[in-house]
Scaffold this active site. Structure first.
Site, short mmCIF file in Angstrom:
data_model
loop_
_atom_site.label_atom_id
_atom_site.label_comp_id
_atom_site.label_asym_id
_atom_site.label_seq_id
_atom_site.Cartn_x
_atom_site.Cartn_y
_atom_site.Cartn_z
N TYR A 114 0.84 -1.21 0.00
CA TYR A 114 0.00 0.00 0.00
C TYR A 114 0.88 1.26 0.00
CZ TYR A 114 -2.96 3.73 1.93
OH TYR A 114 -3.60 4.93 2.14
N ARG A 141 0.89 8.33 17.09
CA ARG A 141 0.33 8.67 15.77
C ARG A 141 -0.14 10.12 15.78
NH1 ARG A 141 2.55 4.67 15.14
NH2 ARG A 141 1.87 2.68 14.24
P1 NAD Z 1 -12.60 4.64 2.10
O1 NAD Z 1 -12.36 3.18 1.91
O2 NAD Z 1 -13.71 5.05 2.98
O3 NAD Z 1 -12.72 5.39 0.70
C1 NAD Z 1 -12.19 4.86 -0.50
C2 NAD Z 1 -13.31 4.92 -1.53
O4 NAD Z 1 -12.78 4.46 -2.79
C3 NAD Z 1 -14.49 4.01 -1.19
O5 NAD Z 1 -15.70 4.70 -1.33
C4 NAD Z 1 -14.38 2.86 -2.19
O6 NAD Z 1 -15.65 2.29 -2.50
C5 NAD Z 1 -13.72 3.56 -3.37
N1 NAD Z 1 -12.97 2.65 -4.24
C6 NAD Z 1 -12.09 1.69 -3.87
N2 NAD Z 1 -11.61 1.06 -4.96
C7 NAD Z 1 -12.18 1.66 -6.04
C8 NAD Z 1 -12.10 1.46 -7.43
N3 NAD Z 1 -11.30 0.51 -7.95
N4 NAD Z 1 -12.82 2.26 -8.25
C9 NAD Z 1 -13.66 3.21 -7.73
N5 NAD Z 1 -13.79 3.43 -6.42
C10 NAD Z 1 -13.06 2.67 -5.58
O7 NAD Z 1 -11.21 5.24 2.67
P2 NAD Z 1 -10.82 6.72 3.12
O8 NAD Z 1 -10.26 6.58 4.48
O9 NAD Z 1 -11.93 7.68 2.87
O10 NAD Z 1 -9.61 7.02 2.13
C11 NAD Z 1 -9.69 7.96 1.05
C12 NAD Z 1 -8.29 8.16 0.49
O11 NAD Z 1 -7.43 8.69 1.51
C13 NAD Z 1 -7.62 6.91 -0.02
O12 NAD Z 1 -6.89 7.22 -1.19
C14 NAD Z 1 -6.66 6.54 1.10
O13 NAD Z 1 -5.56 5.80 0.63
C15 NAD Z 1 -6.26 7.92 1.60
N6 NAD Z 1 -5.78 7.92 2.99
C16 NAD Z 1 -6.66 7.73 4.03
C17 NAD Z 1 -6.16 7.78 5.33
C18 NAD Z 1 -7.07 7.60 6.52
O14 NAD Z 1 -6.56 7.68 7.67
N7 NAD Z 1 -8.36 7.37 6.35
C19 NAD Z 1 -4.79 7.99 5.56
C20 NAD Z 1 -3.94 8.15 4.48
C21 NAD Z 1 -4.44 8.15 3.19
#
Ligand code: NAD
Length: 331
Positions: free
Chosen positions: A150, A216
Site C-alpha cells: 500500500y 500517531r
Molecule cells: P474509504 O475506503 O472510505 O474510501 C475509498 C473509496 O474508494 C471508497 O468509497 C471505495 O468504494 C472507493 N474505491 C475503492 N476502490 C475503487 C475502485 N477501484 N474504483 C472506484 N472506487 C473505488 O477510505 P478513506 O479513508 O476515505 O480514504 C480515502 C483516500 O485517503 C484513499 O486514497 C486513502 O488511501 C487515503 N488515505 C486515508 C487515510 C485515513 O486515515 N483514512 C490515511 C492516508 C491516506
C-alpha cells in the site's frame, strides 16, 4: 463544534469529480462542495456507501479503471479529487497486484485524463510513503521508505502526480494524510479510533497492539476537507503536503481518552505488536499552514468528544450513518 468543514477558500461554480466520493473522507468532501458546485462521484462502492452522498451529487458507480466510465466522469471537469483506492494495508499485502492496479494504474488513468481536460488534480496520498521516519516531526522533504505494498503504491502515485506537474505543467497537489478520523469511518480497516469507539460503546476491552507507547498524528476529517479544498485553488501546485494535526498521541493515551469520553467500564488490554507497524508518526504541517493557509483546528480530545456525542445523539452505532457527513458539516 464549530462549522469547520466549510471551505475557507471558496470553490464555487466548478465542475468537480471526487473519485472515492462515497467513502469516509470523500463523502465529507462531497458534502462540503455539493451546494456550490456540480459534483460528480466515481466510486465502485467496494468500501463506500451511496447513501453517504449528499443531495445534488451525481454518483457514477464504476471502477476507476473502467476507461469508459472515467472518460464520462472526467469530461469537462475543472478539478478532480482522486481519493479512490484500496486503502487497507492488509489487503495490499494479500493481493499487491490488485492494489497496485487500483492505486497506481488508477491514478495514472486519472492523471492522463486530467492532462487532456486541462483539469487540476488533488491526490490523496499518505504518510505511509515515509515508512518509519528517522526524524520527527516528518516534513515533506524527508526520505520515503514505504513498508507495505500500500505504501509503495501511494509513493508511486504521489511521484507520478508530481512528475505530471513538472513534465506536463499539470496543476496537482499531493496530500499526504496522516491518521484521519471522524464520523462515518466504519469497517474492519477503518482505523484505531473507530475500533476503540466501537468496543467502548459495547463495553468490550480496548485491545492495544504491543505496549501502546507507539504514537500517531490523528487529524480530524473536517481539517482534512479544509486542506483538500484549499489545495483545489492554491497557486502552490506540484508539491506534496502533509495533512496532519501537528500533534502526536500514544495509543495508550488514545485508549484512555476514549474510555473517559464514553464512560465505559471496558478495560484496556494489550495484545501482540503488529508486524510492520511503525513506532512513531508526527506531521510537520508548516507547508500546509504557509502555502495552503490551513491550520489544523480540532484537537484529538475535542474530536473524540464530538464523535461520542454524535454517536449517542444520532444512534450511529445502530448502523444509521446516512446523515453523518452532513451533520458534521452543519454543526
Ligand atoms: P474509504 O475506503 O472510505 O474510501 C475509498 C473509496 O474508494 C471508497 O468509497 C471505495 O468504494 C472507493 N474505491 C475503492 N476502490 C475503487 C475502485 N477501484 N474504483 C472506484 N472506487 C473505488 O477510505 P478513506 O479513508 O476515505 O480514504 C480515502 C483516500 O485517503 C484513499 O486514497 C486513502 O488511501 C487515503 N488515505 C486515508 C487515510 C485515513 O486515515 N483514512 C490515511 C492516508 C491516506
Amino acid at each position: 463544534m464549530a462549522d469547520r468543514s466549510v471551505p475557507e477558500t471558496g470553490l464555487e461554480d466548478a465542475t468537480v469529480l471526487v473519485t472515492g466520493g462515497a467513502g469516509f473522507i470523500g463523502s465529507h468532501l462531497t458534502a462540503a462542495l455539493a451546494a456550490e458546485n456540480e459534483v460528480r462521484v466515481l466510486d465502485d462502492c467496494s468500501t463506500g456507501t451511496a447513501s453517504k452522498l449528499p443531495d445534488g451529487a451525481t454518483l457514477l458507480r464504476a471502477d476507476v479503471r473502467d476507461e469508459t466510465a472515467l472518460d464520462r466522469a472526467m469530461a469537462g471537469v475543472d478539478v478532480v479529487f482522486h481519493l479512490a483506492a484500496v486503502v487497507s494495508v492488509e489487503q495490499s499485502v494479500e493481493d499487491p497486484v490488485e492494489s497496485h492496479a487500483v492505486n497506481v494504474d488508477g491514478t495514472l488513468a486519472v492523471l492522463e485524463r486530467a492532462r487532456r481536460e486541462d483539469a487540476r488534480v488533488v491526490l490523496a496520498s499518505s504518510a505511509a510513503v515515509y515508512g518509519e521516519p528517522t526524524d520527527l516531526p516528518v516534513d515533506e522533504t524527508a526520505d520515503t521508505d514505504p513498508l507495505s505494498p500500500y505504501g509503495a503504491d501511494k509513493l508511486a502515485a504521489d511521484s507520478y502526480a508530481r512528475v505530471y506537474a513538472d513534465v506536463y505543467d499539470l496543476p496537482v497537489a499531493v496530500m499526504r494524510f496522516f491518521n484521519v478520523y471522524g464520523p462515518g469511518q466504519r469497517g474492519p480497516y477503518s482505523g484505531v479510533v473507530d475500533a476503540f469507539l466501537q468496543r467502548a460503546f459495547a463495553d468490550e476491552p480496548l485491545v492495544v497492539h504491543g505496549d501502546g507507547e507507539q504514537t500517531r498524528d490523528f487529524v480530524h476529517v473536517s481539517d482534512v476537507v479544509r486542506a483538500l479544498v484549499a489545495a483545489a485553488s492554491t497557486a502552490h501546485t506540484g508539491l506534496a503536503y502533509n495533512v496532519g494535526s501537528g500533534e502526536s498521541a500514544s495509543i495508550n493515551e488514545l485508549a484512555a481518552a476514549i474510555r473517559e469520553a464514553t464512560g465505559t467500564t471496558a478495560e484496556i488490554t494489550h495484545g501482540s505488536a503488529r508486524p510492520g507497524d511503525i513506532r512513531h508518526s508526527l506531521a510537520d504541517c508548516d507547508r500546509m499552514r504557509e502555502r495552503l493557509g490551513v491550520e489544523p483546528t480540532v484537537s484529538l480530545r475535542e474530536g473524540i468528544e464530538h464523535l461520542v456525542a454524535y454517536r449517542r445523539g444520532r444512534g450511529v452505532d445502530s448502523g444509521d450513518e446516512r446523515s453523518s457527513t452532513r451533520d458534521t458539516i452543519a454543526e
